[in-house]
Design a protein around this motif. Structure first.
Motif, PDB file in Angstrom:
ATOM      1  N   UNK A 105     -40.822   3.322  82.480  1.00  0.00           N
ATOM      2  CA  UNK A 105     -40.576   4.757  82.652  1.00  0.00           C
ATOM      3  C   UNK A 105     -40.517   5.170  84.117  1.00  0.00           C
ATOM      4  N   UNK A 106     -39.847   4.358  84.892  1.00  0.00           N
ATOM      5  CA  UNK A 106     -39.667   4.631  86.321  1.00  0.00           C
ATOM      6  C   UNK A 106     -38.217   4.344  86.699  1.00  0.00           C
ATOM      7  N   UNK A 107     -37.826   4.822  87.868  1.00  0.00           N
ATOM      8  CA  UNK A 107     -36.497   4.495  88.386  1.00  0.00           C
ATOM      9  C   UNK A 107     -36.512   3.066  88.908  1.00  0.00           C
ATOM     10  N   UNK A 108     -35.432   2.375  88.693  1.00  0.00           N
ATOM     11  CA  UNK A 108     -35.344   0.940  89.004  1.00  0.00           C
ATOM     12  C   UNK A 108     -35.727   0.632  90.449  1.00  0.00           C
ATOM     13  N   UNK A 109     -35.086   1.291  91.376  1.00  0.00           N
ATOM     14  CA  UNK A 109     -35.272   0.925  92.779  1.00  0.00           C
ATOM     15  C   UNK A 109     -36.622   1.393  93.335  1.00  0.00           C
ATOM     16  N   UNK A 110     -37.272   2.332  92.660  1.00  0.00           N
ATOM     17  CA  UNK A 110     -38.619   2.716  93.107  1.00  0.00           C
ATOM     18  C   UNK A 110     -39.654   1.677  92.680  1.00  0.00           C
ATOM     19  N   UNK A 111     -39.277   0.788  91.753  1.00  0.00           N
ATOM     20  CA  UNK A 111     -40.198  -0.247  91.277  1.00  0.00           C
ATOM     21  C   UNK A 111     -40.182  -1.516  92.133  1.00  0.00           C
ATOM     22  N   UNK A 112     -39.142  -1.692  92.921  1.00  0.00           N
ATOM     23  CA  UNK A 112     -39.059  -2.883  93.773  1.00  0.00           C
ATOM     24  C   UNK A 112     -40.269  -2.903  94.708  1.00  0.00           C
ATOM     25  N   UNK A 113     -40.914  -4.039  94.811  1.00  0.00           N
ATOM     26  CA  UNK A 113     -42.123  -4.284  95.609  1.00  0.00           C
ATOM     27  C   UNK A 113     -43.390  -3.675  95.018  1.00  0.00           C
ATOM     28  N   UNK A 114     -43.271  -2.999  93.857  1.00  0.00           N
ATOM     29  CA  UNK A 114     -44.479  -2.543  93.153  1.00  0.00           C
ATOM     30  C   UNK A 114     -45.082  -3.747  92.450  1.00  0.00           C
ATOM     31  N   UNK A 115     -46.376  -3.712  92.218  1.00  0.00           N
ATOM     32  CA  UNK A 115     -47.019  -4.819  91.523  1.00  0.00           C
ATOM     33  C   UNK A 115     -46.916  -4.598  90.019  1.00  0.00           C
ATOM     34  N   UNK A 116     -46.318  -5.553  89.334  1.00  0.00           N
ATOM     35  CA  UNK A 116     -46.107  -5.466  87.895  1.00  0.00           C
ATOM     36  C   UNK A 116     -47.431  -5.346  87.146  1.00  0.00           C
ATOM     37  N   UNK A 117     -48.472  -5.945  87.695  1.00  0.00           N
ATOM     38  CA  UNK A 117     -49.784  -5.935  87.036  1.00  0.00           C
ATOM     39  C   UNK A 117     -50.330  -4.513  86.879  1.00  0.00           C
ATOM     40  N   UNK A 118     -49.866  -3.582  87.723  1.00  0.00           N
ATOM     41  CA  UNK A 118     -50.295  -2.191  87.612  1.00  0.00           C
ATOM     42  C   UNK A 118     -49.764  -1.540  86.339  1.00  0.00           C
ATOM     43  N   UNK A 119     -48.749  -2.128  85.726  1.00  0.00           N
ATOM     44  CA  UNK A 119     -48.131  -1.573  84.525  1.00  0.00           C
ATOM     45  C   UNK A 119     -48.604  -2.272  83.254  1.00  0.00           C
ATOM     46  N   UNK A 120     -49.616  -3.106  83.389  1.00  0.00           N
ATOM     47  CA  UNK A 120     -50.226  -3.761  82.227  1.00  0.00           C
ATOM     48  C   UNK A 120     -51.436  -2.927  81.817  1.00  0.00           C
ATOM     49  N   UNK A 121     -51.480  -2.527  80.539  1.00  0.00           N
ATOM     50  CA  UNK A 121     -52.602  -1.727  80.045  1.00  0.00           C
ATOM     51  C   UNK A 121     -53.902  -2.507  80.238  1.00  0.00           C
ATOM     52  N   UNK A 122     -54.992  -1.769  80.499  1.00  0.00           N
ATOM     53  CA  UNK A 122     -56.290  -2.399  80.809  1.00  0.00           C
ATOM     54  C   UNK A 122     -56.714  -3.433  79.769  1.00  0.00           C
ATOM     55  N   UNK A 123     -56.543  -3.121  78.479  1.00  0.00           N
ATOM     56  CA  UNK A 123     -56.988  -4.057  77.445  1.00  0.00           C
ATOM     57  C   UNK A 123     -56.134  -5.325  77.402  1.00  0.00           C
ATOM     58  N   UNK A 124     -54.952  -5.312  78.009  1.00  0.00           N
ATOM     59  CA  UNK A 124     -54.072  -6.487  78.021  1.00  0.00           C
ATOM     60  C   UNK A 124     -54.129  -7.277  79.323  1.00  0.00           C
ATOM     61  N   UNK A 125     -54.827  -6.763  80.320  1.00  0.00           N
ATOM     62  CA  UNK A 125     -54.855  -7.448  81.625  1.00  0.00           C
ATOM     63  C   UNK A 125     -55.365  -8.886  81.542  1.00  0.00           C
ATOM     64  N   UNK A 126     -56.462  -9.179  80.792  1.00  0.00           N
ATOM     65  CA  UNK A 126     -56.902 -10.587  80.719  1.00  0.00           C
ATOM     66  C   UNK A 126     -55.830 -11.502  80.117  1.00  0.00           C
ATOM     67  N   UNK A 127     -55.141 -11.032  79.097  1.00  0.00           N
ATOM     68  CA  UNK A 127     -54.077 -11.836  78.468  1.00  0.00           C
ATOM     69  C   UNK A 127     -52.953 -12.077  79.471  1.00  0.00           C
ATOM     70  N   UNK A 128     -52.548 -11.002  80.155  1.00  0.00           N
ATOM     71  CA  UNK A 128     -51.448 -11.145  81.118  1.00  0.00           C
ATOM     72  C   UNK A 128     -51.859 -12.050  82.275  1.00  0.00           C
ATOM     73  N   UNK A 129     -53.058 -11.877  82.800  1.00  0.00           N
ATOM     74  CA  UNK A 129     -53.498 -12.696  83.934  1.00  0.00           C
ATOM     75  C   UNK A 129     -53.553 -14.172  83.562  1.00  0.00           C
TER      76      UNK A 129
END
Length: 184
Positions: A105-129
């Motif tokens: 839910x963001x504009x494409x070019x505003x996401x470049x260099x953002x950390x993808x991990x910030x968009x992982x819900x808290x309860x899913x962070x251990x699975x993603x990591x």
């Protein structure tokens, strides 16, 4: 005088000597240029010019084919129904397509260099990591299901597959929204 003869740093003198030597070797006994040599040289130059023109045509055709392929695959990447992400080893987004940006839910070019991990819900962070760590260790395709979200806002549940190619620093993720298929 010998040093003057051997001075190859003076370009003008070197050229004059080369032209003089060429003229001496090309002259017949009468002092005229051999017309056979001139005709041979002209023929070689004409053949070379035609070869260059043919190579230029081939290069132009190859360039057009490459441009067409680039446009095709850029369109396929950008408008795929699946989200595509390229992440560096820290999780920063290097590249993504429009579907991936829509999932976050963001504009494409505003996401470049953002950390993808910030968009992982808290309860899913251990699975993603765990998933993300395995990608860089195994160099094989890995997969997981996680919830995307941020600031206590859940966006969607996704199935993602990732791979880090040999000698690459980036991982490539394909992400599919499975929210409508899961029982919440």
């Amino acid at each position: 005088m010998i040093n003057d003869e051997m001075d190859f740093t003076n370009i003008q003198k070197l050229r004059e000597k080369a032209e003089k030597k060429l003229n001496e070797t090309r002259k017949t006994k009468n002092g005229e240029l051999n017309t056979i040599d001139v005709n041979k040289l002209l023929h070689e130059l004409q053949v070379h010019q035609i070869e260059l023109e043919m190579q230029n045509e081939e290069l132009q055709q190859a360039y057009k084919a490459a441009e067409k392929a680039l446009k095709k695959y850029t369109t396929l990447f950008d408008f795929s129904p699946m989200g595509y992400f390229s992440l560096d080893s820290d999780g920063s987004i290097c590249d993504l397509n429009f579907t991936g940006a829509n999932m976050l839910e963001e504009r494409r070019f505003s996401l470049i260099n953002s950390n993808f991990k910030l968009f992982i819900a808290d309860e899913s962070k251990p699975i993603f990591n765990d998933f993300f760590g395995k990608l860089y260790v195994s160099n094989v395709r890995e997969s997981c299901k996680v919830w995307l979200g941020y600031d206590n806002k859940i966006l969607c549940q996704v199935y993602m597959e990732g791979i880090v190619l040999e000698n690459e620093k980036n991982c490539f993720l394909s992400v599919v929204d499975i929210s409508k298929f899961s029982n919440v």
